[in-house]
Design a protein around this motif. Sequence first.
Motif, PDB file in Angstrom:
ATOM      1  N   GLU A   1       0.844  -1.209   0.000  1.00  0.00           N
ATOM      2  CA  GLU A   1       0.000   0.000   0.000  1.00  0.00           C
ATOM      3  C   GLU A   1       0.878   1.257   0.000  1.00  0.00           C
ATOM      4  O   GLU A   1       0.544   2.255  -0.622  1.00  0.00           O
ATOM      5  N   THR A   2       1.999   1.197   0.732  1.00  0.00           N
ATOM      6  CA  THR A   2       2.902   2.347   0.795  1.00  0.00           C
ATOM      7  C   THR A   2       3.493   2.618  -0.587  1.00  0.00           C
ATOM      8  O   THR A   2       3.465   3.742  -1.089  1.00  0.00           O
ATOM      9  N   LEU A   3       4.005   1.566  -1.211  1.00  0.00           N
ATOM     10  CA  LEU A   3       4.619   1.716  -2.528  1.00  0.00           C
ATOM     11  C   LEU A   3       3.594   2.211  -3.552  1.00  0.00           C
ATOM     12  O   LEU A   3       3.888   3.099  -4.362  1.00  0.00           O
ATOM     13  N   ALA A   4       2.380   1.659  -3.479  1.00  0.00           N
ATOM     14  CA  ALA A   4       1.316   2.074  -4.419  1.00  0.00           C
ATOM     15  C   ALA A   4       1.032   3.563  -4.260  1.00  0.00           C
ATOM     16  O   ALA A   4       0.840   4.293  -5.247  1.00  0.00           O
ATOM     17  N   SER A   5       1.034   4.047  -3.017  1.00  0.00           N
ATOM     18  CA  SER A   5       0.792   5.463  -2.776  1.00  0.00           C
ATOM     19  C   SER A   5       1.921   6.316  -3.336  1.00  0.00           C
ATOM     20  O   SER A   5       1.705   7.355  -3.951  1.00  0.00           O
ATOM     21  N   LEU A   6       3.178   5.863  -3.132  1.00  0.00           N
ATOM     22  CA  LEU A   6       4.331   6.624  -3.626  1.00  0.00           C
ATOM     23  C   LEU A   6       4.349   6.700  -5.157  1.00  0.00           C
ATOM     24  O   LEU A   6       4.716   7.726  -5.735  1.00  0.00           O
ATOM     25  N   VAL A   7       3.920   5.636  -5.802  1.00  0.00           N
ATOM     26  CA  VAL A   7       3.913   5.605  -7.274  1.00  0.00           C
ATOM     27  C   VAL A   7       2.972   6.670  -7.834  1.00  0.00           C
ATOM     28  O   VAL A   7       3.194   7.204  -8.928  1.00  0.00           O
ATOM     29  N   THR A   8       1.932   7.049  -7.065  1.00  0.00           N
ATOM     30  CA  THR A   8       1.011   8.093  -7.547  1.00  0.00           C
ATOM     31  C   THR A   8       1.705   9.459  -7.648  1.00  0.00           C
ATOM     32  O   THR A   8       1.176  10.374  -8.267  1.00  0.00           O
ATOM     33  N   ASP A   9       2.888   9.620  -7.051  1.00  0.00           N
ATOM     34  CA  ASP A   9       3.635  10.891  -7.156  1.00  0.00           C
ATOM     35  C   ASP A   9       4.306  11.030  -8.523  1.00  0.00           C
ATOM     36  O   ASP A   9       4.779  12.110  -8.863  1.00  0.00           O
ATOM     37  N   LEU A  10       4.380   9.934  -9.242  1.00  0.00           N
ATOM     38  CA  LEU A  10       5.149   9.920 -10.488  1.00  0.00           C
ATOM     39  C   LEU A  10       4.205  10.014 -11.687  1.00  0.00           C
ATOM     40  O   LEU A  10       3.365   9.146 -11.881  1.00  0.00           O
ATOM     41  N   SER A  11       4.333  11.078 -12.460  1.00  0.00           N
ATOM     42  CA  SER A  11       3.422  11.240 -13.599  1.00  0.00           C
ATOM     43  C   SER A  11       4.038  10.599 -14.833  1.00  0.00           C
ATOM     44  O   SER A  11       5.224  10.408 -14.914  1.00  0.00           O
TER      45      SER A  11
END
Length: 201
Positions: free
Chosen positions: A191-201
């Motif tokens: 869940e943490t990694l999935a959230s961080l990936v949303t920072d990357l466009s």
Amino acid sequence: MNTGSIGMGKITIDSLLSLEAYHKARPEMRQRAIAERKLRTVHLGEHLTLIFENEFLMRYQIQEMLRVEKTFEEEGIQDELDAYNPMVPGGSDFKVTMMIEYPNEADRKIALSKLVGVEDRIFIEVEGQPRVYVLADEDLERTTSEKTSAVHFLRIPVSVAMKEALKAGAQMMVGCDHKGYPMHVETLPHETLASLVTDLS
């Protein structure tokens, strides 16, 4: 007005809630901010905490500051935007608040003198990609030759290859290789990694 959809753009005055509107939205935003901050926090051992900031967390922080200071003049609002917008990820980086935490002040003093330069030794390593070190305190030097600061602001550049790997499901290690504090987290919770990936466009 929007209550903070996660976007890649910087936060603007006209996207903020008025003090009155924020008063109503605050309980829900606060709950979401607490959950999101927890999700996006990585602990390196007992004393190093990394909070991966995002647009929503910075928006919440700005709204809180405006509420506490009862700021409604444009100039005051712009000051807060100028302070917090640099911590909004730009689509090809992570923005991190790093805290060195020791409950006992004497221990903290000793640690801060032993950990000079620790902020430059934080890294991420995406599976199959080279290790990348952070760029620390680009706005302001927070370390002297005698001691480091308890709080640092970090930017971690993310290459196109790293982005693609993360979006395809690669794991990411987060660590510190300072000689006084060698510590890493091999795998982040999904869940943490999935959230961080949303920072990357």
